[in-house]
Design an enzyme around this catalytic site. Structure first.
Site, short mmCIF file in Angstrom:
data_model
loop_
_atom_site.label_atom_id
_atom_site.label_comp_id
_atom_site.label_asym_id
_atom_site.label_seq_id
_atom_site.Cartn_x
_atom_site.Cartn_y
_atom_site.Cartn_z
N GLU A 89 0.90 -0.79 0.22
CA GLU A 89 -0.61 0.12 0.11
C GLU A 89 0.89 0.85 -0.01
OE1 GLU A 89 -2.74 -0.22 3.44
OE2 GLU A 89 -4.13 -2.11 2.50
N HIS A 117 -9.35 10.51 3.47
CA HIS A 117 -8.72 9.28 2.39
C HIS A 117 -8.98 9.40 0.80
CE1 HIS A 117 -8.40 5.62 0.38
NE2 HIS A 117 -7.98 4.58 1.29
N ARG A 165 -0.56 9.60 1.57
CA ARG A 165 -1.68 9.45 1.64
C ARG A 165 -2.54 11.06 1.26
NH1 ARG A 165 -6.04 5.30 5.22
NH2 ARG A 165 -4.75 3.68 3.71
N HIS A 167 -11.16 10.41 7.18
CA HIS A 167 -11.04 8.91 6.86
C HIS A 167 -11.15 8.54 8.83
CE1 HIS A 167 -10.70 5.14 6.29
NE2 HIS A 167 -9.24 5.14 5.78
N GLU A 218 -8.62 4.77 17.86
CA GLU A 218 -8.43 6.06 16.68
C GLU A 218 -8.27 7.20 18.04
OE1 GLU A 218 -10.83 5.69 13.01
OE2 GLU A 218 -10.18 7.37 13.38
N ARG A 255 -1.24 9.47 8.77
CA ARG A 255 -0.71 7.78 9.30
C ARG A 255 -0.66 7.27 8.23
NH1 ARG A 255 -4.56 2.82 8.75
NH2 ARG A 255 -6.30 4.98 8.22
P1 FAD Z 1 -14.37 1.19 16.11
O1 FAD Z 1 -14.21 0.37 15.04
O2 FAD Z 1 -14.67 2.71 15.32
O3 FAD Z 1 -15.09 1.33 17.50
C1 FAD Z 1 -16.09 2.59 18.35
C2 FAD Z 1 -16.37 1.94 18.96
O4 FAD Z 1 -16.80 3.26 19.72
C3 FAD Z 1 -18.08 1.53 18.77
O5 FAD Z 1 -18.30 -0.32 18.79
C4 FAD Z 1 -18.84 2.37 18.78
O6 FAD Z 1 -20.50 1.76 19.44
C5 FAD Z 1 -18.33 2.83 20.24
N1 FAD Z 1 -19.29 4.15 21.14
C6 FAD Z 1 -18.23 5.21 20.36
N2 FAD Z 1 -18.83 6.26 20.76
C7 FAD Z 1 -19.79 5.42 22.24
C8 FAD Z 1 -20.68 6.48 23.12
N3 FAD Z 1 -20.76 7.30 23.06
N4 FAD Z 1 -21.45 5.12 23.78
C9 FAD Z 1 -21.04 4.06 23.58
N5 FAD Z 1 -20.03 3.43 23.14
C10 FAD Z 1 -19.63 4.54 22.20
N6 FAD Z 1 -6.78 0.61 9.23
C11 FAD Z 1 -6.23 -0.17 8.78
O7 FAD Z 1 -5.30 -0.12 9.59
N7 FAD Z 1 -6.47 -0.74 8.21
C12 FAD Z 1 -7.83 -0.72 7.32
O8 FAD Z 1 -7.82 -1.31 5.80
C13 FAD Z 1 -8.17 0.43 7.06
N8 FAD Z 1 -9.48 -0.01 6.22
C14 FAD Z 1 -10.58 1.52 7.13
C15 FAD Z 1 -11.59 1.39 6.01
C16 FAD Z 1 -12.80 2.35 6.57
C17 FAD Z 1 -14.08 2.73 5.19
C18 FAD Z 1 -12.55 3.00 7.40
C19 FAD Z 1 -13.55 3.66 8.07
C20 FAD Z 1 -11.06 2.90 8.31
C21 FAD Z 1 -10.24 2.19 8.03
N9 FAD Z 1 -9.15 1.88 8.79
C22 FAD Z 1 -8.53 1.34 8.71
C23 FAD Z 1 -8.92 2.62 9.85
C24 FAD Z 1 -9.71 1.51 11.32
O9 FAD Z 1 -10.52 0.84 10.70
C25 FAD Z 1 -9.91 2.41 12.15
O10 FAD Z 1 -8.99 3.17 12.86
C26 FAD Z 1 -10.49 1.65 13.72
O11 FAD Z 1 -11.47 0.28 13.22
C27 FAD Z 1 -10.74 1.56 14.98
O12 FAD Z 1 -11.25 1.22 15.54
P2 FAD Z 1 -11.44 1.59 17.36
O13 FAD Z 1 -11.91 0.17 17.84
O14 FAD Z 1 -10.89 2.68 17.70
O15 FAD Z 1 -13.26 1.95 16.77
C1 SIN Z 2 -7.67 1.45 2.63
O1 SIN Z 2 -7.90 0.20 2.54
O2 SIN Z 2 -7.33 2.08 1.65
C2 SIN Z 2 -7.86 2.23 3.77
C3 SIN Z 2 -6.74 1.41 4.90
C4 SIN Z 2 -6.41 2.59 6.06
O3 SIN Z 2 -6.63 3.58 6.08
O4 SIN Z 2 -5.18 1.99 6.91
#
Ligand code: FAD
Ligand code: SIN
Length: 547
Positions: free
Chosen positions: A127, A244, A290, A351, A375, A386
Site C-alpha cells: 500500500e 482518504h 495519502r 477518514h 482511534e 497515518r
Molecule cells: P471503532 O472500530 O470505530 O469502534 C468504536 C466503538 O466505540 C463502537 O463500538 C461504538 O459503538 C463505540 N462508541 C463510540 N461512542 C460511544 C458512546 N458514546 N457510547 C458507547 N459506545 C460508543 N485501518 C487499517 O489499519 N487498515 C485498513 O484497511 C483500514 N481500512 C479502513 C476502511 C474504512 C472504510 C474505515 C472507515 C477505516 C479504515 N481503517 C483501516 C481505520 C480503522 O478501521 C479504524 O481506525 C479502527 O478500526 C478504529 O478502531 P476502534 O476500535 O478505535 O474504533
Molecule cells: C484502505 O484500505 O485504503 C484503508 C486503509 C487504511 O485506512 O489504513
C-alpha cells in the site's frame, strides 16, 4: 464557554452496575483490550450501536506487519516515521513495530483467517508509502470483519465479559481525583445507567462524521474525546484529520471506500479529461502518502471543474478483481459500475483522526483510572499523517499494553459501594434529561456543521475559512441546550470540531494532513504538538516539542 456541570447528585432513578473495568467501544481496540482484561478481571463492554457497528467492521485494506523476506521492523519504523512528517513519537512507533508480529500471532491463534496463497503462506500486499509488501489481508478486502468477527465470538462466550449494546455513554464519573465509571443511557428505554468500575477504557473510535463526506460509520462522532476532555484529560494533535483519496459517492448518497490496495494492485488515477496526473505531484504517483494523493485529487477536481476524478483498474481481469476485491467489486457492481470495464468515480473523504485523547504507550491519560486506546487516543504513533494499515495494528498493540497497565489497578480496592452516592457527575437537570426525546440540536446543526467543516476545515485550509468555522461552532456550543442523548452526541461533534478548528488556526504551517494555503511551508519551529485541556470553563492551549 465550557460550563462545569459537575456536582454531587443522589442518583435517583439510576441503575448502578459494579464491575472491575468498563470498556467503552466494541471495535477492534475495545474488543481486544476487553479480552485481555478478562483474563484476570470482570469487564463490561458498552457500545452505542450493535457490537459490529464500528469503523473496524468497515476496514478493507489490511493490517501492517513486517513479515516478508527483505522487510524488517526497522524499515516499518522508518516508513511510519516518514509518513508522520516529523511528529511521530519515536517510543510509540518503536513499540508498534516491536510488538507487531507477537500480536498478529495472537490473532492467528484466536482464529483470524488471514489470506494465504496456494502454498499456505500468508499473502502480503503493498500500500501507499510502505517500502515493502507488508499488509496482511482477510477475505480479500474485508480485514475488519475478518478480525472483529473472531474477537466478538470470543467476547460473547467469555464468562468474565458482560455486553451492553445500544447504550450511549454520556460522561465519566469521578471519585476523588480518579475516574471510577461512566454514565450512560439505554437508547431504547431511555433509562439511565451508571457503570462503576476501577478503570474505564475509552475505545470510542474516530470523529470523521463531523464532515459531509466521510468513510466512517454514522457513530464516529468523537464522543470519547469529548467525554475525556470534560473530565479534564488533555487532547492533542486534533488538527490532523486524514482524508482518504478514493471514496465512491454512491447514488443513494452513501460514501463507500475504494481501498488503497486497488492502487497497490496498479490502479491509476485520471482526471475528467483522461490525463493521468499523480506523477505531477509526487515521484511515487498513486502510491504517494495519502495526504499528497488527496491534495493532488482535490487540485485536479478544481482544475477540471469536476467533483470527482477516476480510478482505472481495468487492466486487471474480472476474475482477478472479483476474488481480490470481492466487497469492492460487488458494491461497485450494485452501483452500476463494472470495475473490470469501467473507471470508478472517486473523490477524497474524511477518514481518520490522528489526534485524540493524549496517552502514553500504555493508554494512560494522566487521570487515574482513565485509559484510551484505538482511534480515539493519541500516543503520537501516527504523527501528522497515518501510514495505511497501521491503525488496526495500533488498536491491538496498544490495546494489549493498556490492558496490562490497567490490570495493575485491579488489586487496589478503592470503592466502597456505600459511598457511591457521593460520586461526582454532571448535574441533576442533565441527568434527568437523558431519557427525553426531543431533538433540539440534531438535524439542522449537524447538517450545517458538516458543510462548514468540509468547506473550511477540510483538505486545504486558510485563516479566513477557519475563523468562519470557529465562530459558527463557538456560537452553537454556547447557545445550545441538550435534551436527549442525540443532543449530547451533537454537542460532542461540535466540541471535537472546535478542537480541530482551533488547533488548525494555531498551527501556522503545513505538515502532514494539515495544509494551510496561507502557510504552505513546513516549519522547523512547528515540530511540536498542540495540546488542549479544560480549565474551569476555558480551554488552555499548550505546545510540547516532539519526543
Ligand atoms: P471503532 O472500530 O470505530 O469502534 C468504536 C466503538 O466505540 C463502537 O463500538 C461504538 O459503538 C463505540 N462508541 C463510540 N461512542 C460511544 C458512546 N458514546 N457510547 C458507547 N459506545 C460508543 N485501518 C487499517 O489499519 N487498515 C485498513 O484497511 C483500514 N481500512 C479502513 C476502511 C474504512 C472504510 C474505515 C472507515 C477505516 C479504515 N481503517 C483501516 C481505520 C480503522 O478501521 C479504524 O481506525 C479502527 O478500526 C478504529 O478502531 P476502534 O476500535 O478505535 O474504533
Ligand atoms: C484502505 O484500505 O485504503 C484503508 C486503509 C487504511 O485506512 O489504513
Amino acid at each position: 464557554m465550557f460550563t462545569d456541570y459537575v456536582f454531587d447528585c443522589d442518583y435517583n432513578g439510576c441503575q448502578k452496575i459494579f464491575t472491575d473495568f468498563v470498556v467503552v467501544g466494541s471495535g477492534i481496540a475495545g474488543a481486544f483490550t476487553a479480552l485481555k482484561l478478562s483474563e484476570k478481571a470482570r469487564v463490561i463492554i458498552v457500545s452505542k450501536g450493535r457490537l459490529t457497528e464500528t469503523n473496524s467492521t468497515k476496514a478493507q485494506g489490511g493490517i501492517a506487519c513486517a513479515l516478508s523476506p527483505g522487510d524488517s521492523g526497522d524499515l516499518h519504523y522508518k516508513d511510519t516515521i516518514e509518513a508522520g512528517a516529523g511528529l511521530c513519537n519515536t517510543e510509540s512507533v518503536r513499540a508498534l513495530v516491536e510488538d507487531s508480529s507477537r500480536r498478529i500471532k495472537e490473532l492467528l491463534d484466536l482464529g483470524v483467517n488471514f489470506d494465504k496463497n496456494s502454498k499456505g503462506e500468508l499473502v502480503l500486499a503493498k500500500e501507499g508509502a510502505h517500502s515493502c509488501a507488508r499488509i496482511l489481508r482477510s477475505g480479500g478486502d474485508s480485514i475488519g470483519k475478518g478480525i472483529l468477527s473472531v474477537l466478538i465470538e470470543r467476547i460473547k462466550s467469555n464468562k468474565n465479559i458482560e455486553i451492553y449494546e445500544n447504550t450511549f455513554c454520556t460522561d465519566l464519573l469521578h471519585y476523588g481525583d480518579r475516574v471510577c465509571g461512566v454514565l450512560s443511557v439505554d437508547k431504547k428505554s431511555g433509562c439511565p445507567l451508571a457503570f462503576i468500575a476501577k478503570g474505564v477504557i475509552l475505545a470510542t473510535g474516530g470523529i470523521a462524521q463531523v464532515y459531509k463526506y466521510s468513510t466512517n460509520w454514522s457513530g464516529a462522532t468523537g464522543d470519547g474525546i469529548a467525554m475525556a476532555f470534560r473530565a479534564g484529560a488533555p487532547v492533542v494533535d486534533m488538527e490532523f484529520v486524514q482524508f482518504h483519496p478514493t471514496a465512491l459517492l454512491k447514488r443513494d448518497g452513501e460514501v463507500f471506500l475504494i481501498s488503497e490496495a486497488v492502487r497497490g494492485e496498479g490502479g491509476i488515477l485520471i482526471n475528467k479529461t483522461g490525463e493521468r496526473f499523480m506523477q505531477l505531484y509526487h515521484r511515487d504517483a498513486e502510491l504517494a502518502p495519502r495526504d499528497v494523493v488527496s491534495r493532488g485529487i482535490f487540485k485536479e477536481m478544481l482544475k477540471t471543474n469536476c467533483d470527482k476524478v477516476f480510478l482505472d483498474i481495468t487492466h486487471k481481469s474480472r476474475e482477478f478483481l472479483k476474488s481480490r476485491f470481492p466487497t469492492i467489486f460487488t458494491m461497485c457492481y450494485n452501483s452500476g459500475i463494472d470495475i473490470s470495464k469501467e473507471f470508478i468515480p472517486v473523490s477524497p473523504a474524511a477518514h481518520y483522526s490522528m489526534g485524540g485523547i493524549m496517552t502514553n504507550i500504555y493508554g494512560e491519560t494522566g487521570i487515574k483510572g482513565l485509559f484510551a486506546v484505538g482511534e480515539t487516543s493519541c500516543n503520537g504513533v501516527h504523527g501528522a499523517n497515518r501510514l495505511a494499515s497501521n491503525s488496526l495494528l495500533d488498536c491491538i498493540v496498544f490495546g494489549a499494553r493498556c490492558a496490562e497497565k490497567a490490570l495493575q489497578y485491579y488489586s487496589e480496592d478503592f470503592i466502597n459501594p456505600e459511598e457511591s452516592y457521593n460520586f461526582r457527575h454532571p448535574d441533576r437537570s442533565y441527568w434527568r434529561c437523558l431519557g427525553k426525546r426531543k431533538h433540539h440540536l440534531t438535524g439542522e446543526i449537524r447538517k450545517t456543521l458538516k458543510e462548514i467543516m468540509t468547506k473550511n476545515v477540510g483538505i486545504i485550509r486558510d485563516q479566513k475559512g477557519l475563523k468562519t468555522a470557529c465562530d459558527f461552532i463557538r456560537s452553537r456550543i454556547i447557545t445550545s441546550k441538550f435534551d436527549c442523548w442525540e443532543d449530547i452526541e451533537t454537542l460532542n461533534m461540535l466540541l471535537v470540531s472546535y478542537f480541530v478548528t482551533l488547533s488548525a488556526i494555531i498551527r501556522k504551517e503545513s505538515r502532514g494532513a494539515h495544509y494551510r494555503e496561507d502557510y504552505p511551508a513546513m516549519m522547523k519551529e512547528w515540530e511540536k504538538h498542540i495540546i488542549l485541556q479544560k480549565r474551569g470553563d476555558r480551554i488552555e492551549v499548550t505546545t510540547a516539542y516532539n519526543r
